[in-house]
Design a protein around this motif. Structure first.
Motif: not given
Length: 221
Positions: A1, A20, A23-25, A44, A46, A48
């Motif tokens: 993360m 993103s 596809n990284e959190k 993406n 993931q 926030t």
């Protein structure tokens, strides 16, 4: 993360977009929740967001309280600029400059180290080439960035023997709204874009099992 501060514009927003795509959190933070949501909407699922005032220790603590796991990487991009001859600078604006660059970084790193010093976290602190040399008309801005440089070089010594690492980044001029909000009228047509700088930084942050790049200068061509 990956946690990114100052993610509502400029380099922070550009890094958010690039990570993103992998596809990284991500957790994105900045002062303006509306702008954070505008940045995060096309990214993406993931990704926030959490609005936070890094000059307020309670707000910093609340930000970290929302994080459920130790981050792999923290990229601290938050900051602001203020320019002009020293005799023309407004004391209130100088204080705000120091709060936005120095106080915020101290409080942010203090909380981060308290919680995660025993974890393998790469802490990336974005400063400026103004932390490497004095510049006429940028005296207080240089002072703020040199203060942050002194902070992180000292913290590196305190973290010796711990898995947490601090990476210093010194980017040159970028064509972002930073200049407009800093009150400096500048032709930025020859400056690198935030996406260009973010792409170079992202590549430089790729470490190996036994090594990493500790200091990164990104010059404009």
């Amino acid at each position: 993360m990956i946690l990114i501060t100052g993610a509502s514009s400029g380099l922070g927003a550009a890094l958010a977009s690039l990570y993103s795509d992998d596809n990284e959190k991500l957790i994105l933070t900045g002062r303006n929740q509306q702008r954070l949501e505008q940045i995060s909407t096309p990214l993406n699922p993931q990704v926030t967001t959490h609005a936070s005032d890094l000059c307020d220790p309670q707000s910093v603590a609340e930000l970290f309280d929302t994080i459920e796991e130790a981050p792999d990487t923290v990229i601290h991009c938050a900051g602001s600029g203020y320019f002009g001859k020293i005799e023309d600078q407004d004391p209130a604006a100088i204080k705000q400059l120091l709060d936005n660059n120095v106080t915020s970084t101290i409080l942010f790193l203090r909380e981060l180290i308290q919680r995660y010093r025993d974890h393998k976290v790469n802490v990336v602190v974005v400063m400026s080439t103004a932390a490497q040399a004095g510049k006429a008309g940028e005296s207080t801005y240089c002072a703020a960035k040199w203060a942050v440089r002194g902070l992180i070089e000292s913290l590196r010594l305190e973290l010796k023997g711990y898995p947490m690492k601090i990476i210093a980044v010194y980017p040159g001029g970028m064509a972002t709204r930073f200049w407009k909000t800093s009150g400096k009228d500048l032709n930025t047509s020859s400056f690198m874009t935030a996406t260009e700088a973010a792409s170079m930084l992202k590549q430089a942050l790729v470490g190996t099992e036994h090594g990493y790049i500790s200091d990164i200068t990104i010059n404009r061509g």
